[in-house]
Each structure stands twice: as structure tokens, then as C-alpha cells.
Enzyme design. Structure first.
Site: not given
Ligand code: ADE
Length: 237
Positions: A94, A122, A160, A175
Site C-alpha cells: 500500500p 505488517e 492484456r 479502454d
Molecule cells: N498489499 C496490501 N495492500 C495493497 C495495495 N493496496 N496495493 C498493493 N499491494 C497491497
């Protein structure tokens, strides 16, 4: 293109790459996708892939050793500067760069070999990021329990776009996002369904009018749902 996915849950990927365009691309030899269990690269007798965080705190952190060993096994080096040209080592987390269609296109164009590391717990020991990773990528501003679903998203979006992957009957040119707008609405037969009609313009065969209608509808949809796409990097419309 060769894609190697590193995960502690290899079973997660079961048949996920065996449908539609990805399956066809695999059968046509356009892409080869292998999934590897990070645990198999753990050297200790308990095959540990995670440990407690230095400094304390909740959760576990993925250990660096098995991930370094896996990348060394696949690429022959764990020095980012010594990777062969066209090699990407992606960490999904994230904290990464938000993935956009233009990045997907760049990756599809530039990459010959991709290793995708699925983070868990984590996080992943930062030395993986500092030494091995060329691209840290997030698929959106929400937290998944691991990088595995994100890996599927990334691989699907990229494969793709590989030349020949979509086949001749379709194309990525129209797209959503490829021209900075969401895609326009689509209709198929029947022209009348439960009292709902297909817009007249799509039935009259006037291609210039159809194009104009599609562009207007794409703009309408983008304005309604994704105004941010219409605003440039410097805030201009
Ligand atoms: N791992 C946990 N959340 C994620 C996300 N939003 N994008 C990529 N990998 C992740």
C-alpha cells in the site's frame, strides 16, 4: 515476457491465470507465468518467512533472507544495478506508487522479465526495497491482507497490453483511461429490452455521429464519476 510471482501462498494463484486473455497469451507463448513459494527459499529448519519487528509493535515483518535467495535464484544476482536490461522487480504494497493505466502501459512496453513480490503481514523488511526492488506499486488507497490479489491485478492489466495478447477482434485503444477518459457506455442486441431502448444514434450507421456521441458520453461519465481525470497535474481543466 516472463513473470515470476513470489508468495507465501502459492495455492492462492491456482487457476487465476488460466482464463480469457491471460490463458490465451500463455498458450500463444506471449507470456510465461511461474509462481514460487518464498518458504522454499528459507534456509532455517522452521522455514521461517516472517519475524517480529525491531523496535516493537504489532504484527510480523517478512524476513529479507528468503526473498533475497529467491531473487538470486531467479536472476543470478541481488544487485539491482546488475539486473539484465528489461528486468523489473516489483514489490506490491500500500506504500507503493499508485498504479495507473499509463504505468501499466510503460511496464508492458519495457519489461521482458518481471519478478513480483507479494508482501504480507505488517510489511517487508525495508532492505528488500532498498536493494532488490525497482518498482514499489500500490493498486489503490486501501489495505489488502496481502499483495497476492494486487499481483493478479497487475499481471492481468499488463498482459492484456502485450502485442498480440488481445487478438485482432478487440483492442486496448478504446479502454477507459487510455485517452484520459472513462470508456463510453456500450449496448448490444436486442435493441429493445424490457422497455429500454438502445440510443437511436448507435443504430443509424453514421460513424461520425456515433464517434461524436461516444466522446460526449465518455466525457459525461468522466465528469460525473472521475472529475480528477479531467484536471491536469498542475490543476488545470
Ligand atoms: N498489499 C496490501 N495492500 C495493497 C495495495 N493496496 N496495493 C498493493 N499491494 C497491497
Amino acid at each position: 515476457m516472463q513473470i515470476d510471482v513470489l508468495t507465501i501462498f502459492p495455492e492462492f494463484f491456482g487457476q487465476v491465470f488460466d482464463f480469457g486473455i491471460i490463458r490465451r497469451a500463455k498458450l500463444a507463448g506471449i507470456v510465461e507465468i511461474s509462481v514460487h513459494d518464498i518458504r522454499e527459499f528459507a534456509a532455517d529448519k522452521h522455514k521461517m518467512t516472517d519475524d517480529r519487528p525491531f523496535g516493537g509493535g504489532d504484527g510480523m515483518v517478512m524476513k529479507p533472507e528468503p526473498i533475497f535467495a529467491a531473487v538470486e535464484h531467479l536472476l543470478g544476482t541481488s544487485d539491482r544495478d546488475a539486473y539484465p536490461p528489461g528486468t523489473k522487480v516489483v514489490l506490491l504494497s500500500p506504500q507503493g506508487h499508485p498504479l495507473k493505466q499509463r504505468h501499466v502501459k510503460e511496464l508492458a512496453d519495457e519489461t521482458e522479465r518481471m519478478i513480483v513480490i507479494c508482501g504480507r503481514y505488517e510489511g517487508v523488511d525495508e532492505r528488500v526495497n532498498e536493494t532488490l526492488v525497482t518498482d514499489e506499486i500500490s493498486i489503490g488507497d486501501y489495505v489488502l491482507s496481502g499483495g497476492e490479489p494486487a499481483a493478479v491485478v497487475l499481471v492481468d492489466a499488463m498482459v492484456r497490453l502485450l502485442p498480440e495478447a488481445l487478438g485482432s477482434e478487440t483492442s486496448a485503444e478504446n479502454d477507459s483511461f487510455s485517452n484520459g477518459l472513462l470508456d463510453c457506455p456500450h449496448y448490444t442486441r436486442p435493441a429493445e429490452f424490457r422497455g429500454m431502448s438502445v440510443p437511436e444514434v448507435l443504430l443509424n450507421g453514421n460513424h461520425a455521429e456515433i464517434e461524436k456521441w461516444r466522446r460526449e458520453k465518455a466525457l459525461e461519465k468522466t465528469t460525473k464519476f472521475r472529475k480528477d481525470l479531467l484536471i491536469g497535474e498542475n490543476g488545470e481543466m
